[in-house]
Write a protein that holds these residues in place. Structure first.
Motif, PDB file in Angstrom:
ATOM      1  N   ILE A  66       0.833  -1.201   0.000  1.00  0.00           N
ATOM      2  CA  ILE A  66       0.000   0.000   0.000  1.00  0.00           C
ATOM      3  C   ILE A  66       0.871   1.256   0.000  1.00  0.00           C
ATOM      4  CG2 ILE A  66      -1.738   1.308   1.280  1.00  0.00           C
ATOM      5  CD1 ILE A  66      -2.790  -1.367   2.313  1.00  0.00           C
ATOM      6  N   GLY A  67       1.783   1.351   0.975  1.00  0.00           N
ATOM      7  CA  GLY A  67       2.606   2.545   1.099  1.00  0.00           C
ATOM      8  C   GLY A  67       3.576   2.733  -0.055  1.00  0.00           C
ATOM      9  N   TRP A 143       6.650   1.847  15.862  1.00  0.00           N
ATOM     10  CA  TRP A 143       6.526   2.637  14.640  1.00  0.00           C
ATOM     11  C   TRP A 143       6.143   1.750  13.458  1.00  0.00           C
ATOM     12  CZ3 TRP A 143       7.548   7.930  13.481  1.00  0.00           C
ATOM     13  CH2 TRP A 143       7.847   8.710  14.608  1.00  0.00           C
ATOM     14  N   TYR A 144       6.809   0.609  13.364  1.00  0.00           N
ATOM     15  CA  TYR A 144       6.575  -0.271  12.217  1.00  0.00           C
ATOM     16  C   TYR A 144       5.165  -0.840  12.226  1.00  0.00           C
ATOM     17  CZ  TYR A 144       7.402  -3.986   8.824  1.00  0.00           C
ATOM     18  OH  TYR A 144       7.329  -4.799   7.727  1.00  0.00           O
ATOM     19  N   MET A 145       4.724  -1.350  13.376  1.00  0.00           N
ATOM     20  CA  MET A 145       3.388  -1.928  13.467  1.00  0.00           C
ATOM     21  C   MET A 145       2.305  -0.875  13.222  1.00  0.00           C
ATOM     22  SD  MET A 145       3.650  -4.659  16.630  1.00  0.00           S
ATOM     23  CE  MET A 145       1.979  -5.275  16.395  1.00  0.00           C
ATOM     24  N   THR A 146       2.535   0.336  13.707  1.00  0.00           N
ATOM     25  CA  THR A 146       1.575   1.409  13.471  1.00  0.00           C
ATOM     26  C   THR A 146       1.435   1.693  11.980  1.00  0.00           C
ATOM     27  OG1 THR A 146       2.080   2.418  15.620  1.00  0.00           O
ATOM     28  CG2 THR A 146       1.006   3.806  13.982  1.00  0.00           C
ATOM     29  N   GLY A 147       2.557   1.680  11.262  1.00  0.00           N
ATOM     30  CA  GLY A 147       2.514   1.891   9.820  1.00  0.00           C
ATOM     31  C   GLY A 147       1.733   0.805   9.102  1.00  0.00           C
ATOM     32  N   ILE A 148       1.962  -0.447   9.486  1.00  0.00           N
ATOM     33  CA  ILE A 148       1.246  -1.562   8.857  1.00  0.00           C
ATOM     34  C   ILE A 148      -0.252  -1.449   9.112  1.00  0.00           C
ATOM     35  CG2 ILE A 148       0.917  -4.062   8.870  1.00  0.00           C
ATOM     36  CD1 ILE A 148       3.860  -4.306   9.702  1.00  0.00           C
ATOM     37  N   ALA A 149      -0.622  -1.216  10.376  1.00  0.00           N
ATOM     38  CA  ALA A 149      -2.036  -1.130  10.734  1.00  0.00           C
ATOM     39  C   ALA A 149      -2.705   0.060  10.060  1.00  0.00           C
ATOM     40  CB  ALA A 149      -2.179  -1.043  12.250  1.00  0.00           C
ATOM     41  N   LYS A 150      -1.997   1.187   9.964  1.00  0.00           N
ATOM     42  CA  LYS A 150      -2.549   2.373   9.302  1.00  0.00           C
ATOM     43  C   LYS A 150      -2.840   2.083   7.828  1.00  0.00           C
ATOM     44  CE  LYS A 150      -1.493   7.255   8.266  1.00  0.00           C
ATOM     45  NZ  LYS A 150      -1.553   7.249   6.809  1.00  0.00           N
ATOM     46  N   GLY A 151      -1.894   1.443   7.161  1.00  0.00           N
ATOM     47  CA  GLY A 151      -2.098   1.118   5.748  1.00  0.00           C
ATOM     48  C   GLY A 151      -3.273   0.189   5.542  1.00  0.00           C
ATOM     49  N   ASN A 321      -0.814  13.828  -2.755  1.00  0.00           N
ATOM     50  CA  ASN A 321      -0.492  14.179  -1.364  1.00  0.00           C
ATOM     51  C   ASN A 321      -1.060  13.180  -0.362  1.00  0.00           C
ATOM     52  OD1 ASN A 321       0.882  16.768  -1.821  1.00  0.00           O
ATOM     53  ND2 ASN A 321      -1.102  17.451  -2.590  1.00  0.00           N
ATOM     54  N   ASN A 322      -1.738  12.156  -0.852  1.00  0.00           N
ATOM     55  CA  ASN A 322      -2.326  11.118   0.014  1.00  0.00           C
ATOM     56  C   ASN A 322      -2.076   9.743  -0.606  1.00  0.00           C
ATOM     57  OD1 ASN A 322      -4.164  12.738   2.132  1.00  0.00           O
ATOM     58  ND2 ASN A 322      -4.353  13.716   0.120  1.00  0.00           N
ATOM     59  N   THR A 323      -0.813   9.434  -0.784  1.00  0.00           N
ATOM     60  CA  THR A 323      -0.448   8.238  -1.559  1.00  0.00           C
ATOM     61  C   THR A 323      -0.855   6.928  -0.896  1.00  0.00           C
ATOM     62  OG1 THR A 323       1.775   8.267  -0.575  1.00  0.00           O
ATOM     63  CG2 THR A 323       1.483   9.413  -2.669  1.00  0.00           C
ATOM     64  N   ASP A 324      -1.111   6.931   0.423  1.00  0.00           N
ATOM     65  CA  ASP A 324      -1.542   5.700   1.092  1.00  0.00           C
ATOM     66  C   ASP A 324      -2.910   5.236   0.603  1.00  0.00           C
ATOM     67  OD1 ASP A 324       0.763   5.794   2.548  1.00  0.00           O
ATOM     68  OD2 ASP A 324      -0.158   6.491   4.412  1.00  0.00           O
ATOM     69  N   GLU A 325      -3.652   6.100  -0.130  1.00  0.00           N
ATOM     70  CA  GLU A 325      -4.994   5.759  -0.603  1.00  0.00           C
ATOM     71  C   GLU A 325      -5.015   5.340  -2.067  1.00  0.00           C
ATOM     72  OE1 GLU A 325      -7.948   8.682   0.463  1.00  0.00           O
ATOM     73  OE2 GLU A 325      -6.765   9.344   2.193  1.00  0.00           O
ATOM     74  N   VAL A 326      -3.871   5.342  -2.732  1.00  0.00           N
ATOM     75  CA  VAL A 326      -3.811   5.075  -4.178  1.00  0.00           C
ATOM     76  C   VAL A 326      -4.318   3.680  -4.513  1.00  0.00           C
ATOM     77  CG1 VAL A 326      -2.231   4.709  -6.126  1.00  0.00           C
ATOM     78  CG2 VAL A 326      -1.995   6.736  -4.683  1.00  0.00           C
ATOM     79  N   PRO A 405       1.699   9.029  13.804  1.00  0.00           N
ATOM     80  CA  PRO A 405       2.570  10.219  13.761  1.00  0.00           C
ATOM     81  C   PRO A 405       3.096  10.564  12.374  1.00  0.00           C
ATOM     82  CG  PRO A 405       3.782   8.332  14.587  1.00  0.00           C
ATOM     83  CD  PRO A 405       2.360   7.878  14.422  1.00  0.00           C
ATOM     84  N   ALA A 406       2.927   9.669  11.387  1.00  0.00           N
ATOM     85  CA  ALA A 406       3.463   9.935  10.039  1.00  0.00           C
ATOM     86  C   ALA A 406       2.803   8.990   9.055  1.00  0.00           C
ATOM     87  CB  ALA A 406       4.985   9.755  10.033  1.00  0.00           C
ATOM     88  N   GLY A 407       3.217   9.078   7.782  1.00  0.00           N
ATOM     89  CA  GLY A 407       2.693   8.197   6.756  1.00  0.00           C
ATOM     90  C   GLY A 407       3.289   6.802   6.854  1.00  0.00           C
TER      91      GLY A 407
END
Length: 505
Positions: A66-67, A143-151, A321-326, A405-407
Motif C-alpha cells: 500500500i505505502g 513505529w513499524y506496526m503502526t505503519g502496517i495497521a494504518k495502511g 499528497n495522500n499516496t496511502d490511498e492510491v 505520527p506519520a505516513g
C-alpha cells in the motif's frame, strides 16, 4: 442490503482467508505450548521453502503493498529502483548473515536476538546489552506496526467503507490471536501461505492498470502525456516514465537503504535463520527468497505510477499528497468484486504476516529478555506470559494507530533506520569480528538510537535543505564507527579464547 450486494463477495473471500489463518494458528497451539524452544523457535525444524516464503512475506508488508505502491504515484517508475536495493540486501542477508547466525545460535543455545547479544558478548555488561536491545526493539516495532495497521485500515476504509478505527482493530487483534496461539509454528506456516498469496496478488495488481487502459500501448501513451501535476504544482508530462523525472534519487537511495537494511538487522527477520531445519533447507531459501522478493517488488513498485491513467486530474491532485490511498482507489476504479476480493486477501496477508512476526518479537523481548532477566521464571510461565505480553503490546499499537505520527512509508523507514544503525554493527561484529567487545556493542546501540532520534526530530525537518538527508545515513555511519573504535579501545574486554572457539568453531 445495498452494501452487501456491493461488497459481499469481497467480504466473503476475506472471511474465508482470515478463518483459514486463524485455524492454522490454533492447530499448532498444543505443540507450540510445550516449552520455550517449541514456542519461540518451532524446535528449529521449519523446512526451507516455508522459511523462504515466510521471510519474503514478513519483509514485504502492508507498507510495501500500500505505502510503497502508492509512493510511485508521486515518484514514478523510478521508484522501482528501491526494489533493487532491497533485493541486494536480501542476498546479503541470506549469504552473509544467515548461515553464521544459524550455526552460532545453535552453539550458544540462543532463542532470541537480544539473548544472542548476551551470549555472544560474554561479560558483566552483556545482560545490559540484552535489555537495551529489547527496549530498542519495542520502540522501533511500535513505529513499524503502526505503519502496517494504518495502511491496512486505510485500505479497508477506502474499498469497503469500514471505519478506520474498526479496520485497525480487526487487523491488529485477529493477527494477535493466532500469533498468541501458535507461537513460531503459527507465525511461520501462516506466513508461508500468505507469501504464496502475496506473490500472486503482486502480479494481479500490476495487470489491473493495463486492463483498465486497454493494453500496453494505450497505457504507455497516456502515461507519457499526463496533465496531472506534482506536489509543487508543476506538470508531470512524461515524468512518470523518465528516470529521476519527478523523484529525488537521494530519497530513493535513502528508502532503499533504510528498509532494505532491515533484512540484515531486523530481529523479526534474523530470527528466521534460527528456526530453519538444516543446511539443505538453507540452500533452498538462499536461492528462492531473492527471486520471490524481486518479482513481487518490481510489480508492486510500479503500480502507483500506472494508476495515473485510471484517475482524473482532480483525483490525481488529491492522491499525490495522500499516496496511502492510491491502491484503494485503484480497486474502486476497477469495480470488479472478484478481483478486489482476491487482492484484498493478499493485502490482508501482507499486513497480517508482518504484524504476526513483530507481535511475536515484541512479546519475546518483553518476557524473555527483560522480565526474565529481572526476575527469572520457569518455562511454562515464560510461554504463558509471552502470550499476554503480545496482547498488551497490541493494545498500545492500536492506540498509536488511531493517531499515527506519520505516513506508512515514513514510519516503516524510520523503524528500519533504527534497526540498521542500532543492531547491524553489533550483529555483524558478533558473527565475523573476534575482536568485537561488549563496550563496542553497547556504545554502538546507544549511538545508533540517539542519532536516529536527534536527526529525525531535531534536525531533519527543522533545517532548510535537510529533509532529504534521511536519518539512516548519519546514524549508521556513526554507529559503525563507534563499534569499531570502542571495541579497539577496550580490547582487554574481548571474550576469552574458549568462548570465541565455541562461537566461531
Amino acid at each position: 442490503m445495498d452494501y452487501l450486494s456491493q461488497h459481499g463477495l469481497t467480504l466473503l473471500l476475506i472471511a474465508v482467508y482470515v478463518g483459514l489463518i486463524i485455524y492454522i494458528g490454533w492447530h499448532f497451539q498444543k505443540r507450540a505450548s510445550q516449552n520455550v524452544n517449541e514456542y519461540y523457535l518451532a524446535n528449529r525444524k521449519i523446512p526451507g521453502w516455508v522459511v523462504s516464503l515466510a521471510f519474503f512475506s514478513t519483509f514485504i508488508s502492508t507498507s510495501t503493498y500500500i505505502g510503497q505502491a502508492g509512493e510511485s504515484f508521486k515518484y514514478g517508475l523510478s521508484w522501482a529502483y528501491v526494489a533493487l536495493f532491497w533485493v541486494v540486501f536480501c542476498m546479503i542477508s541470506w549469504l552473509v548473515m544467515g548461515p553464521r547466525m544459524r550455526s552460532q545460535s545453535i552453539r550458544l543455545k540462543s532463542v532470541t536476538v537480544p539473548d544472542y547479544f548476551h551470549l555472544r558478548y560474554q561479560s558483566n555488561l552483556s545482560k545490559s546489552i540484552r535489555v537495551l536491545s529489547s527496549f530498542i526493539i519495542l520502540f522501533a516495532t511500535l513505529w513499524y506496526m503502526t505503519g502496517i495497521a494504518k495502511g491496512g485500515a486505510n485500505l479497508l476504509n477506502t474499498v469497503l467503507d469500514v471505519d478506520y478505527g474498526l479496520g485497525a482493530f480487526i487487523l491488529i487483534f485477529f493477527t494477535c490471536g493466532y500469533t498468541m496461539a501458535g507461537g513460531m509454528y503459527g507465525v511461520m506456516w501462516t506466513d508461508a501461505i500468505q507469501g504464496i498469496l502475496m506473490f500472486l496478488v503482486a502480479i494481479i495488481m500490476l495487470i489491473i492498470p493495463f486492463y483498465f487502459a486497454g493494453g500496453y500501448s494505450p497505457l504507455m501513451e497516456k502515461l507519457a502525456n499526463l496533465q496531472h501535476v506534482t506536489p509543487d504544482g508543476s506538470p508531470i508530462g512524461d515524468g512518470m516514465m523518465t528516470f529521476g523525472g519527478v523523484a529525488s534519487m537521494y530519497y530513493i537511495i535513502a528508502i532503499g537503504l533504510t528498509i532494505g537494511m532491515k533484512q540484515v538487522s531486523d530481529p523479526k527477520l534474523i530470527i528466521r535463520f534460527y528456526s530453519i531445519k538444516d543446511k539443505a533447507s538453507m540452500k533452498f531459501a538462499m536461492t528462492w527468497t531473492p527471486i520471490f522478493l524481486g518479482i513481487s517488488l518490481i510489480c508492486v513498485m510500479c503500480v502507483g505510477a500506472l494508476v495515473h491513467v485510471m484517475v482524473s486530474d482532480e483525483e490525481a491532485a488529491y492522491l499525490i499528497n495522500n499516496t496511502d490511498e492510491v491502491v484503494g482507489v485503484m480497486f474502486n476504479k476497477l469495480n470488479n468484486p472478484t478481483v478486489t476480493g482476491i487482492c484484498m486477501m493478499g493485502l490482508f496477508a501482507a499486513g497480517m504476516s508482518s504484524l504476526a512476526s513483530v507481535t511475536f518479537i515484541a512479546g519475546t523481548s518483553i518476557v524473555k529478555d527483560i522480565w526474565n532477566i529481572w526476575k527469572p521464571m520457569e518455562e511454562q510461565k515464560i510461554v504463558r506470559r509471552t502470550k499476554w505480553a503480545m496482547l498488551g503490546y497490541c493494545v498500545v499499537v492500536f492506540l498509536f494507530t488511531l493517531y499515527p505520527p506519520a505516513g506508512v512509508v515514513e514510519m516503516s523507514s524510520f523503524a528500519g533506520s533504527v534497526f540498521a544503525a542500532s543492531f547491524f554493527p553489533t550483529i555483524f561484529g558478533g558473527l565475523y569480528l573476534r575482536w568485537g567487545t561488549d563496550i563496542g556493542a553497547l556504545s554502538s546501540m546507544v549511538a545508533g538510537m540517539v542519532v536516529n532520534v536527534i536527526w529525525r526530530f531535531g534536525i531533519r525537518f527543522n533545517f532548510e535543505g535537510m529533509e532529504q538527508v534521511h536519518e539512516v545515513f548519519p546514524a549508521f555511519v556513526i554507529s559503525f564507527l563507534v563499534y569499531v573504535v570502542a571495541s579497539k579501545l577496550t580490547s582487554n574486554r574481548v571474550p576469552d579464547k574458549d568462548h570465541l572457539k565455541l562461537v566461531f568453531s
